[in-house]
Design an enzyme around this catalytic site. Structure first.
Site, mmCIF file in Angstrom:
data_model
loop_
_atom_site.group_PDB
_atom_site.id
_atom_site.type_symbol
_atom_site.label_atom_id
_atom_site.label_comp_id
_atom_site.label_asym_id
_atom_site.label_seq_id
_atom_site.Cartn_x
_atom_site.Cartn_y
_atom_site.Cartn_z
ATOM 1 N N PRO A 1 0.833 -1.210 0.000
ATOM 2 C CG PRO A 1 -0.683 -1.527 1.717
ATOM 3 C CD PRO A 1 0.601 -2.050 1.168
ATOM 4 C CG LEU B 1 5.726 -1.699 4.248
ATOM 5 C CD1 LEU B 1 4.944 -2.949 3.836
ATOM 6 C CD2 LEU B 1 6.718 -2.084 5.329
ATOM 7 C CB SER C 1 5.414 1.772 -2.262
ATOM 8 O OG SER C 1 5.155 3.113 -1.929
ATOM 9 C CG ASP D 1 14.204 3.117 1.257
ATOM 10 O OD1 ASP D 1 14.769 2.891 2.332
ATOM 11 O OD2 ASP D 1 13.179 3.814 1.138
#
Ligand code: MEV
Length: 320
Positions: free
Chosen positions: A101, A106, A108, A152
């Protein structure tokens, strides 16, 4: 011609904020992924579609611009930047589907960027390896965001649990850490730039208090690495709880975050903390044997995810 790629999202386990001051950090790839498919367009225009989030746009790849057809932009800037870097501007249709989501904290954007570049390289038959892909994806994130930590994109490329050391070396923590976590995310997105700046100002006003805390956060991350290697979940949980306290000292927790953190512990989590920049955003709770109880305790309007760490990084294929 079709190229497909997918890449995992990530969560920070230890070291947010202290990493900005050169302390170590630990982040892990999770079993939620972004999937990209690229095929030739059936007309002379390039389009981007993300049916899961109800988003569609025509892409003007040469100019890094788009014309919205449906939905709200967001992730599109990463797609355009990746296309600008790795596409010859021939008309394509690019589709994103994702079980990460947006706004769940997280990462994305890193997962989408890594998957988009990998699919583009496959589509154009360009040779790449994980090192070059992680580097290029980091460049895309940096171009879009201004500043970005390489963590990331590294985690989304390689998968697994990654330790970033004090001297900025990346180490893969080779441990079986197949233990369940629950992520709870708030309705408010944290503003990373603002949170980093607020911590910097707090540190400048109170150096004798905050500097030792940042050093202690680094030491804690190193203890956590040892605990993960040993599979000592109780110790990992204890360190998560201490880390949440340190993040409180730095002033990045909010009522909503801390409420979820303490509700998770009440419901049986062995460790819980804010993850990421704070000021909104997400928490992570380590809860072997108690996933449903913890999820129930912190859930409000579908704001939870059940996750596990995964060793699976980027994957990509080409079909004639
Ligand atoms: C944000 O996800 C993590 C921070 O440490 C900022 C950064 O490392 O770039 C707060």
């Amino acid at each position: 011609m079709i190229a497909k790629a997918s890449a995992p999202a990530k969560t920070i386990l230890f070291g947010e904020h202290s990493v900005v001051y050169g302390e170590p950090a630990i982040a892990g790839a999770v079993n939620k992924r972004a999937y990209i498919t690229i095929r030739e367009s059936n007309n002379d225009r390039s389009v981007f579609k993300a049916p899961d989030i109800g988003f569609e746009a025509e892409l003007l790849t040469r100019h890094k611009k788009y014309i919205l057809t449906k939905g709200k932009p967001g992730i599109i800037r990463y797609i355009l930047e990746a296309l600008y870097k790795a596409h010859d501007h021939s008309p394509i249709e690019i589709t994103l589907s994702s079980n990460v989501p947006i706004g769940s904290g997280l990462g994305s954007s890193a997962a989408v960027t890594v998957a988009t570049l990998a699919a583009l390289y496959r589509y154009h038959n360009v040779r790449f390896d994980k090192k070059s892909l992680a580097h290029d994806a980091h460049m895309v994130e940096q171009a879009v965001q201004g500043v970005a930590s390489p963590l990331d994109t590294l985690v989304s490329t390689y998968g697994g649990i990654v330790y970033l050391s004090r001297n900025k070396k990346i180490e893969h923590i080779n441990a079986k850490f197949n233990v369940p976590f629950v992520v709870g995310y708030t309705t408010k997105h944290g503003n990373t730039g603002k949170m980093v700046k607020d911590v910097k100002n707090l540190k400048m006003r109170n150096p004798k208090i905050i500097n030792p805390v940042i050093t202690a956060m680094g030491n804690l991350t190193n203890y956590a690495k040892q605990a993960i290697l040993k599979g000592d979940f109780d110790k990992v949980g204890e360190l998560m709880n201490i880390n949440h306290g340190f993040l409180d000292v730095l002033g990045v927790n909010t009522l909503e975050l801390s409420r979820m953190v303490y509700n998770a512990r009440e419901a049986g989590a062995i460790g819980s903390k804010t993850t990421g920049a704070g000021g909104g955003g997400s928490i992570i709770a380590l809860c072997p044997g108690k996933v449903d109880e913890v999820a129930h305790a912190i859930a409000r309007d579908d704001n939870i995810l059940k996750i596990r760490f995964t060793r699976k990084g980027v994957s990509s294929r080409f079909y004639k």
